[in-house]
Motif scaffolding. Structure first.
Motif, PDB file in Angstrom:
ATOM      1  N   PRO A 156       0.813  -1.227   0.000  1.00 38.11           N
ATOM      2  CA  PRO A 156       0.000   0.000   0.000  1.00 38.11           C
ATOM      3  C   PRO A 156       0.844   1.273   0.000  1.00 38.11           C
ATOM      4  O   PRO A 156       0.403   2.316  -0.470  1.00 38.11           O
ATOM      5  CB  PRO A 156      -0.823  -0.109   1.296  1.00 38.11           C
ATOM      6  CG  PRO A 156      -0.143  -1.148   2.123  1.00 38.11           C
ATOM      7  CD  PRO A 156       0.542  -2.076   1.174  1.00 38.11           C
ATOM      8  N   GLU A 157       2.094   1.177   0.507  1.00 34.29           N
ATOM      9  CA  GLU A 157       2.974   2.360   0.512  1.00 34.29           C
ATOM     10  C   GLU A 157       3.678   2.552  -0.836  1.00 34.29           C
ATOM     11  O   GLU A 157       4.429   3.501  -1.015  1.00 34.29           O
ATOM     12  CB  GLU A 157       4.042   2.248   1.606  1.00 34.29           C
ATOM     13  CG  GLU A 157       3.509   2.088   3.010  1.00 34.29           C
ATOM     14  CD  GLU A 157       3.431   0.615   3.423  1.00 34.29           C
ATOM     15  OE1 GLU A 157       3.385  -0.252   2.512  1.00 34.29           O
ATOM     16  OE2 GLU A 157       3.412   0.341   4.633  1.00 34.29           O
ATOM     17  N   LYS A 158       3.457   1.604  -1.774  1.00 28.51           N
ATOM     18  CA  LYS A 158       4.088   1.643  -3.106  1.00 28.51           C
ATOM     19  C   LYS A 158       5.611   1.732  -2.988  1.00 28.51           C
ATOM     20  O   LYS A 158       6.263   2.608  -3.572  1.00 28.51           O
ATOM     21  CB  LYS A 158       3.533   2.798  -3.939  1.00 28.51           C
ATOM     22  CG  LYS A 158       2.023   2.702  -4.179  1.00 28.51           C
ATOM     23  CD  LYS A 158       1.566   3.692  -5.207  1.00 28.51           C
ATOM     24  CE  LYS A 158       0.055   3.630  -5.410  1.00 28.51           C
ATOM     25  NZ  LYS A 158      -0.419   2.312  -5.815  1.00 28.51           N
ATOM     26  N   LEU A 159       6.183   0.821  -2.237  1.00 28.66           N
ATOM     27  CA  LEU A 159       7.630   0.784  -2.039  1.00 28.66           C
ATOM     28  C   LEU A 159       8.314   0.249  -3.296  1.00 28.66           C
ATOM     29  O   LEU A 159       7.816  -0.673  -3.947  1.00 28.66           O
ATOM     30  CB  LEU A 159       7.978  -0.108  -0.850  1.00 28.66           C
ATOM     31  CG  LEU A 159       7.333   0.264   0.498  1.00 28.66           C
ATOM     32  CD1 LEU A 159       7.705  -0.764   1.551  1.00 28.66           C
ATOM     33  CD2 LEU A 159       7.779   1.652   0.927  1.00 28.66           C
ATOM     34  N   THR A 160       9.474   0.810  -3.631  1.00 27.26           N
ATOM     35  CA  THR A 160      10.247   0.328  -4.771  1.00 27.26           C
ATOM     36  C   THR A 160      10.801  -1.059  -4.454  1.00 27.26           C
ATOM     37  O   THR A 160      11.391  -1.266  -3.389  1.00 27.26           O
ATOM     38  CB  THR A 160      11.407   1.289  -5.079  1.00 27.26           C
ATOM     39  OG1 THR A 160      10.865   2.592  -5.310  1.00 27.26           O
ATOM     40  CG2 THR A 160      12.174   0.840  -6.313  1.00 27.26           C
ATOM     41  N   ALA A 161      10.625  -2.016  -5.372  1.00 23.80           N
ATOM     42  CA  ALA A 161      11.042  -3.398  -5.094  1.00 23.80           C
ATOM     43  C   ALA A 161      11.369  -4.128  -6.389  1.00 23.80           C
ATOM     44  O   ALA A 161      10.985  -3.700  -7.483  1.00 23.80           O
ATOM     45  CB  ALA A 161       9.931  -4.139  -4.351  1.00 23.80           C
ATOM     46  N   ILE A 211      16.503  -5.856   2.434  1.00 20.93           N
ATOM     47  CA  ILE A 211      15.916  -4.530   2.658  1.00 20.93           C
ATOM     48  C   ILE A 211      17.007  -3.471   2.493  1.00 20.93           C
ATOM     49  O   ILE A 211      18.037  -3.538   3.158  1.00 20.93           O
ATOM     50  CB  ILE A 211      15.299  -4.431   4.066  1.00 20.93           C
ATOM     51  CG1 ILE A 211      14.180  -5.477   4.230  1.00 20.93           C
ATOM     52  CG2 ILE A 211      14.759  -3.035   4.331  1.00 20.93           C
ATOM     53  CD1 ILE A 211      13.731  -5.665   5.657  1.00 20.93           C
ATOM     54  N   VAL A 212      16.781  -2.504   1.597  1.00 17.51           N
ATOM     55  CA  VAL A 212      17.738  -1.419   1.377  1.00 17.51           C
ATOM     56  C   VAL A 212      17.052  -0.086   1.680  1.00 17.51           C
ATOM     57  O   VAL A 212      15.854  -0.046   1.968  1.00 17.51           O
ATOM     58  CB  VAL A 212      18.291  -1.442  -0.059  1.00 17.51           C
ATOM     59  CG1 VAL A 212      19.143  -2.676  -0.289  1.00 17.51           C
ATOM     60  CG2 VAL A 212      17.158  -1.376  -1.091  1.00 17.51           C
ATOM     61  N   GLU A 213      17.824   1.005   1.572  1.00 22.66           N
ATOM     62  CA  GLU A 213      17.285   2.306   1.991  1.00 22.66           C
ATOM     63  C   GLU A 213      16.428   2.979   0.923  1.00 22.66           C
ATOM     64  O   GLU A 213      15.371   3.514   1.224  1.00 22.66           O
ATOM     65  CB  GLU A 213      18.430   3.233   2.402  1.00 22.66           C
ATOM     66  CG  GLU A 213      19.157   2.760   3.653  1.00 22.66           C
ATOM     67  CD  GLU A 213      20.260   3.712   4.074  1.00 22.66           C
ATOM     68  OE1 GLU A 213      20.116   4.930   3.864  1.00 22.66           O
ATOM     69  OE2 GLU A 213      21.275   3.236   4.620  1.00 22.66           O
ATOM     70  N   ILE A 228      13.846  -4.846  -1.623  1.00 22.69           N
ATOM     71  CA  ILE A 228      12.791  -3.853  -1.422  1.00 22.69           C
ATOM     72  C   ILE A 228      13.360  -2.681  -0.633  1.00 22.69           C
ATOM     73  O   ILE A 228      14.236  -2.858   0.215  1.00 22.69           O
ATOM     74  CB  ILE A 228      11.567  -4.480  -0.692  1.00 22.69           C
ATOM     75  CG1 ILE A 228      10.403  -3.481  -0.635  1.00 22.69           C
ATOM     76  CG2 ILE A 228      11.939  -4.984   0.701  1.00 22.69           C
ATOM     77  CD1 ILE A 228       9.080  -4.113  -0.229  1.00 22.69           C
ATOM     78  N   ALA A 229      12.866  -1.476  -0.927  1.00 26.40           N
ATOM     79  CA  ALA A 229      13.406  -0.258  -0.308  1.00 26.40           C
ATOM     80  C   ALA A 229      12.490   0.270   0.790  1.00 26.40           C
ATOM     81  O   ALA A 229      11.262   0.178   0.700  1.00 26.40           O
ATOM     82  CB  ALA A 229      13.603   0.820  -1.366  1.00 26.40           C
ATOM     83  N   LEU A 230      13.113   0.854   1.817  1.00 26.69           N
ATOM     84  CA  LEU A 230      12.365   1.503   2.906  1.00 26.69           C
ATOM     85  C   LEU A 230      11.797   2.841   2.458  1.00 26.69           C
ATOM     86  O   LEU A 230      10.700   3.226   2.842  1.00 26.69           O
ATOM     87  CB  LEU A 230      13.296   1.739   4.101  1.00 26.69           C
ATOM     88  CG  LEU A 230      13.831   0.502   4.814  1.00 26.69           C
ATOM     89  CD1 LEU A 230      14.999   0.882   5.707  1.00 26.69           C
ATOM     90  CD2 LEU A 230      12.732  -0.139   5.647  1.00 26.69           C
ATOM     91  N   GLU A 231      12.602   3.570   1.690  1.00 31.39           N
ATOM     92  CA  GLU A 231      12.230   4.891   1.152  1.00 31.39           C
ATOM     93  C   GLU A 231      11.806   5.868   2.244  1.00 31.39           C
ATOM     94  O   GLU A 231      10.769   6.501   2.173  1.00 31.39           O
ATOM     95  CB  GLU A 231      11.151   4.750   0.076  1.00 31.39           C
ATOM     96  CG  GLU A 231      11.647   3.955  -1.112  1.00 31.39           C
ATOM     97  CD  GLU A 231      10.720   3.957  -2.299  1.00 31.39           C
ATOM     98  OE1 GLU A 231      11.155   4.408  -3.361  1.00 31.39           O
ATOM     99  OE2 GLU A 231       9.588   3.488  -2.167  1.00 31.39           O
ATOM    100  N   GLY A 232      12.634   5.999   3.255  1.00 33.83           N
ATOM    101  CA  GLY A 232      12.378   6.944   4.347  1.00 33.83           C
ATOM    102  C   GLY A 232      12.938   6.417   5.647  1.00 33.83           C
ATOM    103  O   GLY A 232      13.346   5.257   5.734  1.00 33.83           O
ATOM    104  N   VAL A 233      12.980   7.289   6.655  1.00 33.05           N
ATOM    105  CA  VAL A 233      13.516   6.883   7.959  1.00 33.05           C
ATOM    106  C   VAL A 233      12.484   6.066   8.732  1.00 33.05           C
ATOM    107  O   VAL A 233      12.820   5.124   9.446  1.00 33.05           O
ATOM    108  CB  VAL A 233      13.944   8.123   8.767  1.00 33.05           C
ATOM    109  CG1 VAL A 233      14.465   7.712  10.132  1.00 33.05           C
ATOM    110  CG2 VAL A 233      15.017   8.897   8.020  1.00 33.05           C
ATOM    111  N   LYS A 234      11.192   6.391   8.588  1.00 35.65           N
ATOM    112  CA  LYS A 234      10.135   5.643   9.279  1.00 35.65           C
ATOM    113  C   LYS A 234       9.937   4.292   8.588  1.00 35.65           C
ATOM    114  O   LYS A 234       9.831   4.229   7.369  1.00 35.65           O
ATOM    115  CB  LYS A 234       8.834   6.448   9.266  1.00 35.65           C
ATOM    116  CG  LYS A 234       7.700   5.779  10.029  1.00 35.65           C
ATOM    117  CD  LYS A 234       6.497   6.683  10.092  1.00 35.65           C
ATOM    118  CE  LYS A 234       5.284   5.960  10.654  1.00 35.65           C
ATOM    119  NZ  LYS A 234       5.499   5.406  11.978  1.00 35.65           N
ATOM    120  N   ILE A 235       9.906   3.232   9.387  1.00 39.26           N
ATOM    121  CA  ILE A 235       9.794   1.880   8.815  1.00 39.26           C
ATOM    122  C   ILE A 235       8.355   1.607   8.394  1.00 39.26           C
ATOM    123  O   ILE A 235       7.435   1.637   9.222  1.00 39.26           O
ATOM    124  CB  ILE A 235      10.253   0.814   9.842  1.00 39.26           C
ATOM    125  CG1 ILE A 235      11.619   1.186  10.437  1.00 39.26           C
ATOM    126  CG2 ILE A 235      10.281  -0.557   9.189  1.00 39.26           C
ATOM    127  CD1 ILE A 235      12.725   1.372   9.442  1.00 39.26           C
TER     128      ILE A 235
END
Length: 389
Positions: free
Chosen positions: A171-176, A188-190, A207-214
């Motif tokens: 749902p957060e549309k994380l890059t993966a 898991i990368v940044e 897959i990327a976190l794309e931010g400091v908040k997990i």
């Protein structure tokens, strides 16, 4: 090549070329008339010492990680308004911290001021968009000129690109990569650039976190699959790892070499880092083994300075000599003799280590040690986490 402007892509800094990743743009408003030097002075002066030398604007400017700071301003009716433009080659986390610290400026020259962030431009993203547009033009022209026998090659290359394409996940549309659902293990990368770099060498369960908040998606995936956190070798990576260990079920940790980012690693460096990953269990054991016993006076001093941004200076017999703000610590140490131990709520920087070595100070104890420290032989550096009760 379209209408994209490249004015911030490369800046000449002394004899070096300075490659810009991001440009911080902030507005300011001052209750009075000020000049450009007043604004520059406030930017450097009021952010100094907040996060240690690795995020100190003067140091970053000297080492070429922050470029020339541009100021646009206009004064009328006893008020000054304008814009601050800061190009950086730092990572996303460090750039965000610099932007936030600029917003903390309260005075410019003698006048009360307010600074707020307009935006952070990703210069590389603008460049990527321009390249993609140009690639479309080239491909269109190529398709018009290509011979019939190239059709099969085109289909084969397109299929390879389709298999390794970047996806949006959760749902957060994380890059993966495309193998997140099918893989038993995930990496898991940044950020997005890290994912693309791993896809280039065939690693598709990333897959990327794309931010400091997990993100919640990451927390869920780490409960379902064996997860390796592969993070940058800088302070930003340290912060993200700390939060990941608190909220997610990470099994292994791999790090880029110190001072490097995952997006910049070559294939050999990526494979070596993943090969040398360690279990979280081993990581925690190593941290425990680093605990050091100290005197009760030092323990008390640590308790007293935590969260205060203050420093306590102790003599050889562990008697308190002085207590002062961390912002004054470096200058005061130069003037004082007989200091054996310094306990403070801040970051041990190279400047403090050099002063301590010069003044024969035996111990520097603080919240954290800067990533760019050259260890002195006669000064012991400790963090609060190293100290055992």
């Amino acid at each position: 090549m379209s209408n994209i402007s490249w004015c911030y892509e490369v800046i000449e800094l002394s004899s070096q070329s300075f490659l810009v990743k991001y440009v911080i743009k902030a507005y300011f408003e001052v209750e009075g008339v000020v000049e450009r030097p007043d604004v520059i002075g406030a930017v450097f002066g009021q952010t100094e010492g907040l996060f240690g030398s690795e995020l100190d604007l003067r140091e970053l400017h000297k080492t070429g990680r922050v470029g020339r700071i541009e100021i646009e301003l206009k004064s009328e009716k006893d008020r000054t308004k304008g814009k601050i433009i800061i190009p950086t080659s730092l990572d996303r986390v460090s750039t965000a911290i610099i932007a936030a610290s600029i917003e903390s400026i309260e005075r410019i020259g003698p006048c009360k001021a307010r600074v707020w962030l307009e935006k952070i431009e990703d210069v590389r993203e603008a460049k990527r968009k321009a390249i993609i547009e140009r690639a479309k033009e080239i491909l269109h022209q190529w398709n018009l000129e290509k011979q019939p026998e190239t059709e099969e090659i085109f289909r084969e290359v397109s299929e390879i690109l389709r298999i390794s394409r970047v996806q949006k996940y959760g749902p957060e549309k994380l890059t993966a990569g495309p193998d997140i659902d099918s893989a038993k293990e995930i990496i898991i990368v940044e950020g997005r650039a890290d994912v693309i770099n791993l896809l280039k060498i065939g690693i598709q369960n990333v897959i990327a976190l794309e931010g400091v908040k997990i993100p919640e998606t990451i927390i869920r995936l780490t409960k379902e699959k064996e997860a390796t956190a592969f993070l940058d070798g800088d302070h930003g990576g340290d912060l993200i790892l700390k939060e990941l260990l608190q909220v997610a079920n990470i099994k292994y940790v791999a790090r880029a070499p110190k001072g490097k980012e995952v997006e910049d690693l070559n294939a050999r460096e990526i494979k070596e880092a993943l090969k040398n990953r360690i279990s979280v269990e081993e990581l925690l054991k190593r941290r425990k083994r680093k605990k050091i016993f100290v005197s009760k006076e030092i323990e008390e001093a640590i308790k007293e300075v935590k969260g205060t941004r203050e420093a306590i200076l102790l003599d050889e017999k562990m008697n308190e000599i002085s207590r002062l703000p961390v912002s004054e610590l470096a200058e005061k140490l130069k003037e004082m003799d007989g200091v054996n131990t310094v306990v403070f709520d801040g970051v041990i920087t190279q400047r403090l280590v050099d002063i301590a070595s010069e003044k024969n100070i035996k111990y520097l104890i603080a919240v954290r040690i800067s990533d760019v420290i050259k260890q002195s032989l006669n000064v012991k550096l400790l963090t609060f986490n190293n100290i055992s009760n």
